[in-house]
Design an enzyme around this catalytic site. Sequence first.
Site, mmCIF file in Angstrom:
data_model
loop_
_atom_site.group_PDB
_atom_site.id
_atom_site.type_symbol
_atom_site.label_atom_id
_atom_site.label_comp_id
_atom_site.label_asym_id
_atom_site.label_seq_id
_atom_site.Cartn_x
_atom_site.Cartn_y
_atom_site.Cartn_z
ATOM 1 N N ASP A 38 -1.209 -1.220 -4.026
ATOM 2 C CA ASP A 38 -1.908 -1.446 -2.768
ATOM 3 C C ASP A 38 -2.124 -2.951 -2.574
ATOM 4 O O ASP A 38 -2.856 -3.584 -3.347
ATOM 5 C CB ASP A 38 -3.266 -0.727 -2.834
ATOM 6 C CG ASP A 38 -3.819 -0.426 -1.447
ATOM 7 O OD1 ASP A 38 -3.368 -1.071 -0.486
ATOM 8 O OD2 ASP A 38 -4.685 0.449 -1.344
ATOM 9 N N ASP A 39 -1.470 -3.511 -1.571
ATOM 10 C CA ASP A 39 -1.598 -4.945 -1.279
ATOM 11 C C ASP A 39 -1.130 -5.827 -2.430
ATOM 12 O O ASP A 39 -1.521 -7.004 -2.509
ATOM 13 C CB ASP A 39 -3.049 -5.334 -0.925
ATOM 14 C CG ASP A 39 -3.476 -4.824 0.436
ATOM 15 O OD1 ASP A 39 -2.690 -4.119 1.091
ATOM 16 O OD2 ASP A 39 -4.609 -5.138 0.843
ATOM 17 N N CYS A 78 -0.761 -0.650 5.260
ATOM 18 C CA CYS A 78 -0.771 0.441 4.295
ATOM 19 C C CYS A 78 -0.378 1.812 4.843
ATOM 20 O O CYS A 78 0.585 2.422 4.382
ATOM 21 C CB CYS A 78 -2.142 0.513 3.647
ATOM 22 S SG CYS A 78 -3.512 0.193 4.781
ATOM 23 N N HIS A 141 -4.155 8.226 2.676
ATOM 24 C CA HIS A 141 -4.045 7.308 3.809
ATOM 25 C C HIS A 141 -3.148 7.785 4.935
ATOM 26 O O HIS A 141 -2.706 6.987 5.766
ATOM 27 C CB HIS A 141 -3.587 5.923 3.309
ATOM 28 C CG HIS A 141 -4.509 4.835 3.794
ATOM 29 N ND1 HIS A 141 -4.107 3.536 3.968
ATOM 30 C CD2 HIS A 141 -5.811 4.882 4.136
ATOM 31 C CE1 HIS A 141 -5.119 2.819 4.399
ATOM 32 N NE2 HIS A 141 -6.167 3.611 4.504
ATOM 33 N N ASP A 288 2.803 -1.245 -1.174
ATOM 34 C CA ASP A 288 2.842 -0.762 0.212
ATOM 35 C C ASP A 288 3.056 -1.859 1.238
ATOM 36 O O ASP A 288 3.591 -1.617 2.319
ATOM 37 C CB ASP A 288 1.573 0.051 0.539
ATOM 38 C CG ASP A 288 0.297 -0.777 0.442
ATOM 39 O OD1 ASP A 288 0.333 -1.892 -0.118
ATOM 40 O OD2 ASP A 288 -0.758 -0.302 0.915
ATOM 41 N N ASN A 289 2.607 -3.069 0.905
ATOM 42 C CA ASN A 289 2.838 -4.220 1.804
ATOM 43 C C ASN A 289 2.568 -5.488 1.012
ATOM 44 O O ASN A 289 2.165 -5.422 -0.158
ATOM 45 C CB ASN A 289 1.966 -4.139 3.062
ATOM 46 C CG ASN A 289 0.520 -3.825 2.798
ATOM 47 O OD1 ASN A 289 0.012 -2.764 3.180
ATOM 48 N ND2 ASN A 289 -0.179 -4.714 2.092
#
Lengths: 522, 522
Positions: A38-39, A78, A141, A288-289
């Site tokens: 995540d991130d 996300c 999410h 995710d990004n």
Amino acid sequence: MAPVAAGTGWRLLLVLGAAGLAAVGAPKPPNIVLLLMDDMGWGDLGVYGEPSRETPNLDRMAAEGMLFPNFYSANPLCSPSRAALLTGRLPIRSGFYTTNGHARNAYTPQEIVGGIPAEERLLPELLKGAGYTNKIVGKWHLGHRPQFHPLKRGFDEWFGSPNCHFGPYDNRARPNIPVYRDWEMVGRYYEEFPINLKTGEANLTQVYTQEALDFVRRQHAARRPFFLYWAVDATHAPVYASRPFLGTSRRGRYGDAVREIDDSVGKILSLLRNLRIAEDTFVFFTSDNGAALISAPKQGGSNGPFLCGKQTTFEGGMREPAIAWWPGRVPEGQVSHQLGSIMDLFTTSLSLAGLAPPSDRVIDGLDLLPAMLWGQLTDRPIFYYRGNTLMAATLGQYKAHFWTWTNSWEEFRQGIDFCPGQNVSGVTTHTQEDHTELPLIFHLGRDPGERFPLSFASPEYLHALRGVTLAVRQHQETLVPGQPQLNVCNRAVMNWAPPGCEKLGKCLTPPESVPEKCSWPH
Amino acid sequence: MAPVAAGTGWRLLLVLGAAGLAAVGAPKPPNIVLLLMDDMGWGDLGVYGEPSRETPNLDRMAAEGMLFPNFYSANPLCSPSRAALLTGRLPIRSGFYTTNGHARNAYTPQEIVGGIPAEERLLPELLKGAGYTNKIVGKWHLGHRPQFHPLKRGFDEWFGSPNCHFGPYDNRARPNIPVYRDWEMVGRYYEEFPINLKTGEANLTQVYTQEALDFVRRQHAARRPFFLYWAVDATHAPVYASRPFLGTSRRGRYGDAVREIDDSVGKILSLLRNLRIAEDTFVFFTSDNGAALISAPKQGGSNGPFLCGKQTTFEGGMREPAIAWWPGRVPEGQVSHQLGSIMDLFTTSLSLAGLAPPSDRVIDGLDLLPAMLWGQLTDRPIFYYRGNTLMAATLGQYKAHFWTWTNSWEEFRQGIDFCPGQNVSGVTTHTQEDHTELPLIFHLGRDPGERFPLSFASPEYLHALRGVTLAVRQHQETLVPGQPQLNVCNRAVMNWAPPGCEKLGKCLTPPESVPEKCSWPH
């Protein structure tokens, strides 16, 4: 000890990689483990050059597997990215976008009404057809209302949360975010699942790791093929780590979170080895990004040499760390320059399971097995969307920007900066600049940092433009946007009283239902 | 094939690395090979995260050796950095600086009058005392007048040039730069040693490689310990590569040059292995200063996540790729977080030869053997000078900037940009900003890109300031600047008629002697 990282010229791919697809067609399909960060940024791993080199397990995973330096998220945010992973489709097709403003990023906060549409066919749903048992650990999410529950979408087990671990909230204006075991809430962040914002202490990664290890052990014992979707979120602000890891990184608290995740990945891979199922298990690590530079340096990661971060369609927003690991199958210590996408994990996983992707819809994900097993590279474009706006596209080494902006002047003046210390004149703009007629084009090999647009007058520009234009035209001619899911918000749909709340005595009273347009400022 | 890159947590250093220093005191000292790159950046190697991953030999060197992510040049420019390597001393001590302007970088162009002072004791001079035969291949850059000739300063052999390969010149206003074999010029760049500026073709790296291989073979046959200083310059603009490498890189011409050098390093290490002297040969790879972003993207490299490049005292200007390789001695696949300096190669080389550094002068270089063999890390500051101005200092993870500037507004407006697309407000300034009272301080672990200065009011700032201030005070209290060597220029001292010119019929007539202050604009 063995060297613990990877890096070779891509040409070696053509020489090596004779390991057999024959095995792919073998009776019992391999287990599939997708480790989704995540991130986390491209530059956060030692093997990607992070100077503190604190990811020995991930670096070893790369040394034992295949590294993808050119692997992309499907969105700089996300929820759409996660929808793309599980559907194999661009968010513009699945509806994971907003039309509330031009070129706006949207996700699934607590007040979102929408979620993953029932018509979408999700990876775990399809894998069930090949006998897989599926578990999601961590962040879902894709919508938090009952109809979007992951156990309704092909997962057999869930331990985690429908939303980010933002908070703490007061449970009156806004409830704390629930944590689920399977169908029911078993507590809320900051309550039963504490996160100490001051010290950064939380043992969630430990809990998520234990969930993963237990699941693997149980499925192994049951001799069932399994799909584990391990979607931890310790590197999303507010970043956290458990006490043994706090203060151990040279990089501060963000590094503590990375170190704990790295340790957990080591434990998961070790378990696969110890159970002697490493050769029967395909593992893929990605994020995710891009790293959230808005939270840097204390709560955000690194995108290495790439421009900007999360929320943007520059490389820092969407180029991701990516490692494939499948001992004995994916050749070790290799680098693949295949342009990859998170959506490829959908198609590749189906291929591993001996399944064809759905034929009744457009699937954007490629099967990466030819690249991974035989070094066969496939030309394909990468599309960078923000909302329903095609901001940029990459083909080969050329990236064309049709629209540029990071965020508004208004936000920027308030200190919201997605590109701190990385202003490139005419590129990182704070107004939405329309380049659709004459895109800014960069050569990502010579200029991975997107700092030197090609001269419009150069033959190279015209050559690149021709290629990208064709790819974009083909894409747009057949594109049927899905119904946008991220337009409507309503405080009444928040997780006031999820199933299970009654057992905990934690059912809250929702406010009056007032649907409204969600506000997506950037 | 073996995985070909390295990366582990630094803690492993304390566990591994039991290989023996006993051997260091053994009768025949090890051979020493220093591979010094020109304008190659920290981010140019696959093992440091370069996305194209085109350095399999260097990555393998790291996997077989030790990687230093925190290794520094002694100056952001070539000549002073090279003087520091061979003297173990900061340029401010050896005189390799200018006082013609405040905080100006200076080097040794054709018209420079000065050079390495006779009083300095150079590494090859000292190594002769331990029986070494010494060769320099490539760029000398410590003065081109007869008294500065490398064979007068301890080298037994030379093939290369006193200057950069700039040109072509007309041999009237300015002569083309000579290439020497030992005492005599054997031709000039763009004449006997062609460089095609249009295509980028030159076979110089091949020639330099052959010189290295021949030297190693000869010294091996003669059973003499040798010191090879391999100072190639293909990655300095105008960058070049030989025909087999041209057009082969994903990174353009600069990448072609890197690929050829990588291939050459592979050949040198292979020869050492084939001659079975790998375990008797200490090899170190590094670069003289950061990538020249002024020449990017076509002729300049990458500084990875670091700020700015060559000419600046930000990390991009002085943090360098660095790999130690000594099979069986330096443990393989390790990362050392020792703060290292190019000056350490002086002291370390002497230590390898069983020699003590000169005791009659200050030596800034550390012996890195304790770090490399036993994982013993030593606290030490890194000083970043521009001319005789101490611009910045690093201690531990904290870097304090006492002066900031990249270059003047005047130059910047003419398009000379040492930090393209990397403007950090208040940090990358175009006026010389005096922060000596209240330095800008960065935590390089959390913020390697120097984009987020610590708050002046924070306890962390005060803690960091205290440490750095003490280190700087100690440094400055004992500092005796050397006589500046880079102040005076004179076109008459150019290489109009070097020894050997008569054999080639290439003696040119020098102009009238007109000494003048050199112009150092940045």
